[in-house]
Design an enzyme around this catalytic site. Structure first.
Site, PDB file in Angstrom:
ATOM      1  NE  ARG A   1      -2.527   0.880   3.390  1.00 24.62           N
ATOM      2  CZ  ARG A   1      -3.389   0.549   4.669  1.00 24.62           C
ATOM      3  NH1 ARG A   1      -4.378   0.227   4.565  1.00 24.62           N
ATOM      4  NH2 ARG A   1      -2.561   0.647   5.931  1.00 24.62           N
TER       5      ARG A   1
ATOM      6  CE  LYS B   1      -2.215   4.523   7.555  1.00 25.50           C
ATOM      7  NZ  LYS B   1      -3.551   5.145   8.031  1.00 25.50           N
TER       8      LYS B   1
ATOM      9  CD  GLU C   1     -11.722   5.531   4.737  1.00 24.72           C
ATOM     10  OE1 GLU C   1     -11.142   4.910   5.469  1.00 24.72           O
ATOM     11  OE2 GLU C   1     -11.410   6.094   3.718  1.00 24.72           O
TER      12      GLU C   1
HETATM   13  N1  PLP Z   1      -9.191   4.386   6.927  1.00 21.52           N
HETATM   14  C1  PLP Z   1      -8.272   4.994   7.327  1.00 21.52           C
HETATM   15  C2  PLP Z   1      -8.530   6.636   6.830  1.00 21.52           C
HETATM   16  C3  PLP Z   1      -7.149   5.190   8.025  1.00 21.52           C
HETATM   17  O1  PLP Z   1      -6.314   5.873   8.274  1.00 21.52           O
HETATM   18  C4  PLP Z   1      -6.915   3.662   8.467  1.00 21.52           C
HETATM   19  C5  PLP Z   1      -5.842   3.267   9.291  1.00 21.52           C
HETATM   20  O2  PLP Z   1      -4.774   2.778   8.703  1.00 21.52           O
HETATM   21  C6  PLP Z   1      -7.747   2.540   8.103  1.00 21.52           C
HETATM   22  C7  PLP Z   1      -8.784   2.953   7.209  1.00 21.52           C
HETATM   23  C8  PLP Z   1      -7.465   1.109   8.594  1.00 21.52           C
HETATM   24  O3  PLP Z   1      -6.579   0.564   7.456  1.00 21.52           O
HETATM   25  P1  PLP Z   1      -5.972  -0.708   7.881  1.00 21.52           P
HETATM   26  O4  PLP Z   1      -6.572  -1.787   8.420  1.00 21.52           O
HETATM   27  O5  PLP Z   1      -5.068  -0.940   6.990  1.00 21.52           O
HETATM   28  O6  PLP Z   1      -4.983  -0.117   9.332  1.00 21.52           O
HETATM   29  C1  COI Z   2      -3.920   3.202  11.514  1.00 21.16           C
HETATM   30  O1  COI Z   2      -4.977   2.389  12.069  1.00 21.16           O
HETATM   31  O2  COI Z   2      -2.945   2.600  11.543  1.00 21.16           O
HETATM   32  C2  COI Z   2      -4.157   4.520  11.543  1.00 21.16           C
HETATM   33  O3  COI Z   2      -3.386   4.978  10.522  1.00 21.16           O
HETATM   34  C3  COI Z   2      -5.205   5.258  11.690  1.00 21.16           C
HETATM   35  C4  COI Z   2      -4.921   6.385  12.579  1.00 21.16           C
HETATM   36  C5  COI Z   2      -6.151   7.121  12.720  1.00 21.16           C
HETATM   37  C6  COI Z   2      -4.069   5.982  13.914  1.00 21.16           C
END
Ligand code: PLP
Ligand code: COI
Length: 344
Positions: free
Chosen positions: A82, A184, A220
């Site tokens: 990612r 991200k 989201e």
């Molecule tokens: N959506 C957003 C905007 C986020 O910042 C995060 C955190 O990483 C997620 C979703 C969840 O992603 P992941 O499950 O890869 O941590």
């Molecule tokens: C994560 O879950 O890793 C994120 O980057 C989300 C953030 C709100 C801490």
């Protein structure tokens, strides 16, 4: 502070300096060998690309102590991939994916005393990030980049741990149509700071963003994807959109629901109308930081939408997903091939 001074059970989600970070520089068209460092500061030009034009992206994953005392990470290759995608969209040179995983391993190993013990409810949060380093005054990408990984022990993202949260519908968008919502990028989070502070000032835990083009579909929250449960726990529904970050937790939950729990999984557009009309019995926020945090109600400009599972505890299907996901992450349950990366 030393890890011995930490009361793991009462840890919050805040930064604490640990022993080592990892750093690598991109210069003259290539990445250097990278190294662990005890220096937790960065010195940059006043005109660096990140300071002027926010050229930065990041990742988030965790290290866990398993029941039998091993230290493991959850699917770090997915974060590597990612971040690669984030870099391409931001005209940054991707840090090689195999080196990303290797750097995660090195920095966790060097900080192994900071990995919270099994059963404490805390974990070691791992934050890889990259930014434009050299001076840039015209609007263009930097030529030099710094890739770093910091690690910090954390407790639950939402105060109150597993208690259901209340979310609100903001009047702001998190991402533009055809913008950067699907990567991200640090800039997405800068955009969300005012709305999240507004939400907190109004007594809500998080914002549930609607799609920026029509504001009729669920996207989201500022830091997590959304899951819904319907049909008496038989069906998992997750919103689909190009401006949603492809959460690794959400993709893992979909796999668990379909292949381990025998649920039906729908990854599709979800209209806010469906939520308002009470189509779903349970709702949760999922992500590395959020794990799976249940949502009890949504406040839409004063109109309260009650999720059937309520504000007292996690609904039964969400509980099963949570127990299976965390069981795999903590080594209590067998993991699908390639999900658990042991730090040796
Ligand atoms: N959506 C957003 C905007 C986020 O910042 C995060 C955190 O990483 C997620 C979703 C969840 O992603 P992941 O499950 O890869 O941590
Ligand atoms: C994560 O879950 O890793 C994120 O980057 C989300 C953030 C709100 C801490």
């Amino acid at each position: 502070m030393s890890p011995k001074d930490i009361d793991w059970k009462s840890l919050d989600f805040n930064y604490r300096e640990t022993d080592y970070s990892y750093v690598s520089m991109y210069k003259d068209g290539k990445w250097d060998d990278g190294e662990l460092t005890k220096d937790h500061t960065v010195t940059i030009s006043e005109c660096s690309g990140v300071l002027q034009y926010s050229q930065s992206c990041f990742e988030g994953l965790k290290a866990y102590t398993t029941e039998d005392g091993r230290i493991v990470c959850f699917r770090p290759d997915m974060n590597a991939k990612r971040m690669h995608d984030s870099c391409l969209r931001l005209e940054m040179p991707p840090f090689p994916e195999d080196r990303f995983v290797d750097a995660v391993e090195k920095v966790v190993k060097a900080n192994k005393d900071w990995v919270p013990p099994y059963g404490s409810g805390a974990t070691l949060y791992i934050r890889p990030y990259m930014f434009g380093f050299n001076p840039v005054i015209g609007v263009k990408p930097a030529d030099e980049y710094m890739f770093r990984i910091l690690v910090t022990p954390v407790g639950p993202y939402f105060k109150g741990g597993m208690k259901p949260v209340e979310v609100t519908i903001p009047d702001f968008d998190r991402a533009a149509p055809h913008g950067t919502g699907g990567i991200k990028a640090g800039l997405n989070y800068a955009m969300s700071l005012h709305p999240i502070m507004e939400a907190h000032r109004n007594g809500f835990n998080e914002n549930m963003y609607l799609d920026p083009a029509t504001r009729t579909k669920v996207e989201e929250t500022g830091g997590a994807n959304i899951i819904f449960i319907k049909d008496n726990g038989k069906t998992l529904v997750t919103p689909k959109s190009d401006s949603i970050l492809p959460s690794i937790t959400r993709r893992s939950i979909c796999y668990i629901a379909e292949n381990i729990l025998g649920m039906k999984v729908e990854h599709r557009e979800v209209f806010f109308r469906e939520v308002a009309e009470g189509e779903f019995d349970e709702m949760g926020l999922c992500g590395t930081a959020a794990v799976i945090s249940p949502v009890g109600q949504i406040n839409d400009h004063g109109n309260i939408i009650h999720i059937k599972a309520g504000m007292e505890e996690m609904g039964p299907a969400t509980r099963k997903l949570y127990d299976t996901l965390t069981g795999i992450q903590m080594g209590r349950l067998p993991a699908p091939e390639g999900w658990i990366y042991e730090i040796k």
